[in-house]
Design an enzyme around this catalytic site. Sequence first.
Site, PDB file in Angstrom:
ATOM      1  N   THR A  77      48.720   7.595 111.728  1.00 51.66           N
ATOM      2  CA  THR A  77      49.363   7.158 112.917  1.00 51.66           C
ATOM      3  C   THR A  77      47.825   6.856 113.736  1.00 51.66           C
ATOM      4  OG1 THR A  77      51.105   8.097 112.920  1.00 51.66           O
ATOM      5  CG2 THR A  77      50.294   7.380 115.084  1.00 51.66           C
ATOM      6  N   LYS A  90       5.868  18.143  84.285  1.00 55.63           N
ATOM      7  CA  LYS A  90       7.311  17.989  83.840  1.00 55.63           C
ATOM      8  C   LYS A  90       7.887  16.868  84.551  1.00 55.63           C
ATOM      9  CE  LYS A  90      11.049  21.242  83.288  1.00 55.63           C
ATOM     10  NZ  LYS A  90      12.142  20.666  84.142  1.00 55.63           N
ATOM     11  N   SER A 123      55.230  -0.150 111.780  1.00 49.41           N
ATOM     12  CA  SER A 123      55.352   1.305 111.716  1.00 49.41           C
ATOM     13  C   SER A 123      53.940   1.694 111.111  1.00 49.41           C
ATOM     14  CB  SER A 123      56.306   2.142 111.434  1.00 49.41           C
ATOM     15  OG  SER A 123      56.324   3.266 111.027  1.00 49.41           O
ATOM     16  N   THR A 124      53.508   2.802 111.556  1.00 51.82           N
ATOM     17  CA  THR A 124      52.356   3.279 110.723  1.00 51.82           C
ATOM     18  C   THR A 124      52.527   3.426 109.307  1.00 51.82           C
ATOM     19  OG1 THR A 124      51.324   4.510 112.773  1.00 51.82           O
ATOM     20  CG2 THR A 124      50.982   5.306 110.450  1.00 51.82           C
ATOM     21  N   ASN A 125      53.948   3.722 108.884  1.00 48.12           N
ATOM     22  CA  ASN A 125      54.259   4.264 107.908  1.00 48.12           C
ATOM     23  C   ASN A 125      54.501   2.901 106.819  1.00 48.12           C
ATOM     24  OD1 ASN A 125      54.567   6.626 109.277  1.00 48.12           O
ATOM     25  ND2 ASN A 125      56.749   6.773 109.155  1.00 48.12           N
ATOM     26  N   SER A 145       8.757  18.966  88.889  1.00 48.54           N
ATOM     27  CA  SER A 145       8.861  20.405  89.280  1.00 48.54           C
ATOM     28  C   SER A 145       7.454  20.518  90.239  1.00 48.54           C
ATOM     29  CB  SER A 145       8.334  21.270  87.989  1.00 48.54           C
ATOM     30  OG  SER A 145       8.101  22.517  88.548  1.00 48.54           O
ATOM     31  N   SER A 146       8.022  21.635  91.190  1.00 44.10           N
ATOM     32  CA  SER A 146       6.960  21.675  92.136  1.00 44.10           C
ATOM     33  C   SER A 146       5.757  23.045  91.594  1.00 44.10           C
ATOM     34  CB  SER A 146       7.476  22.364  93.549  1.00 44.10           C
ATOM     35  OG  SER A 146       8.213  23.529  93.196  1.00 44.10           O
TER      36      SER A 146
END
Length: 469
Positions: A103, A326, A142-144, A320-321
Amino acid sequence: MSQSTRPEHDLLGDAQVPADAYWGIHTLRAIENYPITGKVIGTYSDLIKSLAYVKEAAAKANLEMGHLDPKKAEAIITACHEIEAGKLHDQFVVDVIQGGAGTSTNMNANEVIANRALEILGYPKGDYAHLHPINDVNMSQSTNDVYPTSLRLATCMAIPTLLKAMESLSQAFADKAEEFKDILKIGRTQLQDAVPMTLGQEFSTYAVMIREDVERLKEAISLIAEINLGATAIGTGINTDVRYSKLAIANLKKISGVDVIISPNLIEATQDCGAFVQLSGVLKRVAVKLSKICNDLRLLSSGPQAGLNEIRLPARAAGSSIMPGKVNPVIPEVVNQIAFEVIGNDVTITMAAEGGQLQLNAFEPIIAHSLFKSIEHLTAGCNTLKTHCVVGITANREVLAERVRTSAGLATALNPYLGYENATMIARRALEENCSVADLVLELGLMDKATLDKILSPAVLTAPGIQGK
């Protein structure tokens, strides 16, 4: 929000709305009530355009039947055209997850269209005596029926983009299959060496897996195109002219370009979310297949020194840190995660559809949010996987050739010629002595070289048919 406001009134009383906002008091209530995700419905442009299409179709139908003043209708239609063109989407500010069966979304649309239409007519925002969000913009609706119709329409508009991405990804795998068609390798079952195949055959499988689901999605979307516009509150069509539904849907079809059809039973259509469950199930199927393919790509490229190292994926980022050099399979990994999300969305949609009660399902907002996320993320995932991974995959020909040469799995091809017991003995000795099947067969005098070469040729090893007997 601006500092200046305008007063508006609803069932609950009076409230101050930002003077420059196109939305009104009902939208304000929703903003206050649903601070849930921080993501607003305006994020989903297809949904906003679909709401405008529905409102335009309704206005035209009401005009044709003589129920809506021509000047009002023209202003509403013009406002809808602007929204369909992408304007005012920033005014659709209610959260994507909301109570009320949608709604708040419908009211947000009614208010934005009404206030823009008032401007077009020369009146200030909020001057609803001259054009009203509910009495005029929401006439015969209607919203529906508005919300589910808009959701279905938006889904029909979004799926072709996903289909295009899937077809493109499938073709990328097909291109790789052609590139790798002459590369022999060992296939695997249960992660154990099996029998030879070509790398091209392996990649052609991925192309077929994805292409299959292009067809499944087309089937599912045909169910979504069945709408309930004209059903109003529960499907009985209360408060509509008997001509309205037919006219509105004809207009909607022409305006949107989507081949929508009226449901044969509007009461059923207003409460049943089965078509969304069906579509979500197909999206889950797509996700499962994509994830399986990405699992394979990660496994086939594993290593490079201590893994399979049969293919190389394009290097997209430092991996990789802490470990120099890698590189990780980041693109398949992100697609795996998209798949996990889509599978979760399917569970959400399933529970939301099941949770409906009697003549209406109140949980279509979470169905909408989950569906759009799945469609958008799968589309992005397919495009990313193709562009940043598949097109750049290369084969490690040396590794693949050596694995075929030393594989005990070649003994399987000898079954029809030497019998299972002799083939088993050769496979066992090849493993124990770390030598090739071909060398053992020749050493034991079980077959001459010309016959053996024919049996172990790529053409015979990777296709049906017993040769050389």
